[in-house]
Design an enzyme around this catalytic site. Structure first.
Site, PDB file in Angstrom:
ATOM      1  N   GLN A  43      23.466  45.969  76.214  1.00  0.00           N
ATOM      2  CA  GLN A  43      24.013  45.263  77.371  1.00  0.00           C
ATOM      3  C   GLN A  43      25.536  45.205  77.363  1.00  0.00           C
ATOM      4  O   GLN A  43      26.183  45.586  78.335  1.00  0.00           O
ATOM      5  CB  GLN A  43      23.458  43.835  77.406  1.00  0.00           C
ATOM      6  CG  GLN A  43      21.965  43.777  77.687  1.00  0.00           C
ATOM      7  CD  GLN A  43      21.429  42.360  77.623  1.00  0.00           C
ATOM      8  OE1 GLN A  43      22.138  41.433  77.257  1.00  0.00           O
ATOM      9  NE2 GLN A  43      20.174  42.199  77.947  1.00  0.00           N
ATOM     10  N   ALA A  44      26.108  44.704  76.286  1.00  0.00           N
ATOM     11  CA  ALA A  44      27.510  44.282  76.335  1.00  0.00           C
ATOM     12  C   ALA A  44      28.473  45.449  76.527  1.00  0.00           C
ATOM     13  O   ALA A  44      28.870  45.753  77.648  1.00  0.00           O
ATOM     14  CB  ALA A  44      27.869  43.490  75.097  1.00  0.00           C
ATOM     15  N   GLY A  45      28.852  46.144  75.475  1.00  0.00           N
ATOM     16  CA  GLY A  45      29.826  47.205  75.684  1.00  0.00           C
ATOM     17  C   GLY A  45      30.152  47.977  74.430  1.00  0.00           C
ATOM     18  O   GLY A  45      29.351  48.027  73.487  1.00  0.00           O
ATOM     19  N   ARG A 250      27.093  36.814  64.411  1.00  0.00           N
ATOM     20  CA  ARG A 250      25.686  36.637  64.754  1.00  0.00           C
ATOM     21  C   ARG A 250      24.856  35.999  63.643  1.00  0.00           C
ATOM     22  O   ARG A 250      23.934  35.227  63.919  1.00  0.00           O
ATOM     23  CB  ARG A 250      25.088  37.990  65.155  1.00  0.00           C
ATOM     24  CG  ARG A 250      25.612  38.472  66.485  1.00  0.00           C
ATOM     25  CD  ARG A 250      25.152  39.861  66.821  1.00  0.00           C
ATOM     26  NE  ARG A 250      25.589  40.231  68.169  1.00  0.00           N
ATOM     27  CZ  ARG A 250      25.406  41.410  68.699  1.00  0.00           C
ATOM     28  NH1 ARG A 250      24.806  42.362  68.001  1.00  0.00           N
ATOM     29  NH2 ARG A 250      25.827  41.675  69.924  1.00  0.00           N
ATOM     30  N   SER A 347      28.296  49.120  67.496  1.00  0.00           N
ATOM     31  CA  SER A 347      27.185  50.071  67.363  1.00  0.00           C
ATOM     32  C   SER A 347      27.325  51.255  68.321  1.00  0.00           C
ATOM     33  O   SER A 347      27.147  52.406  67.918  1.00  0.00           O
ATOM     34  CB  SER A 347      25.846  49.367  67.577  1.00  0.00           C
ATOM     35  OG  SER A 347      25.884  48.581  68.747  1.00  0.00           O
TER      36      SER A 347
END
Length: 466
Positions: A43-45, A250, A347
């Site tokens: 989702q994020a980037g 996280r 990632s």
């Protein structure tokens, strides 16, 4: 013409395919399709240290701090220093980013995003460019690697032997080997286990990142991106009490939520302060509304879920395994970039960088498979994979101890499943047991502190070596 088989249709495999095809290689990508890759779901980037006020050094330091100093520093510099090349590569594909945001662990808003469904846009574009370059696509899964006497000769698909001069594993990690994951359930790490069984050790299998804000909905398990917290959402208990810094790494946030739940409290994400939620997070908005929740008014129930595996097939700086002509990229491999805990949005950066770099490596290596009698094919049955998922979730989850890990190892013996998956599960359990400390995503309640004597990677070749 040198033939290359790439197993996996996510960002790492597709980047490698494009880069190799541009160099004139005959490339075949084997996979279930881009929508079944974890890259598509990202989702994020992508983290790029390219803006004024930022620097590669700052990004390197953030990565090492998040990785709790278990990172291979040379690898971190190697990847981060190629971030600008990765950025230019994506722009050359026709990608256009919309914004840059801050995520947990980053000291600068360097996470480049597209509608908070960046992975979807990246993989679709790479897939299109690969097809334009004449890359062949074979839909389906690989049964096993074709390896003989320490050399790779291709793969087996439904028992059929496909020969390649070079084979690249880009099939993702093994978060699908845990009961609850927002990723693809097919990402069980089968080929990681297969590679271990055929002589390629794995590295850092005990480090499994649990995303703090999973959403266990009526229609499945979904991810509420860290960028929602970056946009101002707060974590609260059912009593409305905040209990953690939402932008901590996280591992810290996931354990904080776990401890609240263990104490019998439900945990929610309060995103009511985000005025343009639907525009900024359309994918998340859609699955929440599908379940009858309106994030502008309602609290979002969340729970940690298995999300990303730092461990994988051990490779060198150039993404070679110890098996000749066998390479690995993306989440399937481990070379110390992430250390004990992946920094958010590193990632996809690693996927692009490793895909570009492995193409250079193969061009230098000029692999050629020799004539060989067809390697052995074993035809393993999947067996009771759900029991393996439940075992790892219960015995090697967010909080671990010698007691739970030893119980897990005993239970593992009685499960009838593919021996390669059992081998991988045993590697996770054994390395988590041997690492008698808490570091990053690996938390031992019987050893709750970091221990300097364990500041080194683990390797698993059928036995954990730490």
């Amino acid at each position: 013409m040198t033939s290359v088989g790439i197993i996996g249709s996510g960002a790492a495999g597709l980047t490698a395919a494009v880069a190799l095809a541009r160099r004139g290689f005959d490339v075949t990508v084997i996979g279930p399709g881009i929508k079944d890759s974890n890259s598509y779901l990202a989702q994020a980037g992508i983290a790029f240290p390219i803006l004024d006020g930022d620097s590669p050094k700052a990004h390197v330091l953030d990565t090492i701090r998040a990785g709790k100093y278990l990172n291979d520093e040379e690898t971190v510099w190697s990847v981060v220093s190629k971030a600008s090349e990765a950025y230019e590569f994506l722009l050359s594909m026709g990608l256009e980013f919309e914004a840059s945001e801050t995520e947990g662990g980053h000291s600068f808003p360097r996470v480049f995003t597209i509608k908070n469904e960046t992975g979807k846009h990246v993989t679709k574009l790479l897939h299109l460019r690969a097809r334009e370059l004449g890359v062949h696509f074979v839909k389906g899964g690989v049964d096993e690697l074709a390896v003989k006497r320490g050399e790779a000769y291709g793969v087996f698909i439904k028992g059929e032997f496909l020969r390649f001069d070079a084979t690249v594993i880009a099939s993702g990690g093994f978060s699908g080997l845990f009961k609850f994951t927002a990723g693809s359930k097919s990402n069980t790490g089968l080929l990681i286990g297969d590679a271990i069984m055929k002589g390629a050790p794995a590295r850092d299998l005990e480090f499994v990142q649990f995303h703090p804000t999973g959403y266990l909905g009526r229609s499945g398990v979904f991810l509420v991106s860290e960028a929602v917290r970056g946009a101002g959402a707060k974590l609260v208990t059912e009593d409305g009490e905040r209990f953690v810094n939402e932008l901590s790494t996280r591992d810290i946030v996931a354990r904080a939520i776990y401890n609240q739940m263990k104490a019998g409290k439900r945990v929610f994400l309060d995103a009511t302060c985000i005025e343009d939620f639907k525009r900024r997070f359309p994918q998340i908005y859609a699955f929440l509304r599908n379940d009858g929740l309106d994030p502008s008014k309602d609290l979002i129930p969340v729970s940690p879920i298995a999300h990303y595996t730092m461990g994988g097939i051990a490779v060198d700086l150039w993404y070679r395994t110890v098996i000749k002509n066998l390479y690995a990229v993306g989440e399937a491999m481990s070379n110390g970039f992430h250390g004990a805990n992946r920094l958010a949005s590193n990632s996809l950066l690693e996927c692009i960088v490793s895909g570009l770099e492995v193409a250079r490596t193969i061009a230098r290596d000029k692999p050629r498979r020799g004539d060989v009698k067809e390697p052995a094919y074993h035809g393993y049955e999947a067996g009771d994979v759900d029991s393996l998922r439940g075992l790892l979730w219960n015995h090697a989850g967010i909080v671990r101890s010698a007691k739970t890990l030893k119980e897990g190892l005993r239970e593992l013996e009685g499960i009838e499943a593919d021996p390669r998956l059992k081998l991988l599960a045993r590697g996770v359990l054994e390395c988590a047991l041997v690492r008698e400390e808490s570091r990053g995503s690996h938390y031992r309640e019987d050893f709750p502190a970091m221990n300097k004597s364990f500041e080194r990677p683990s390797f698993f070749d059928g036995r954990c070596r730490l």
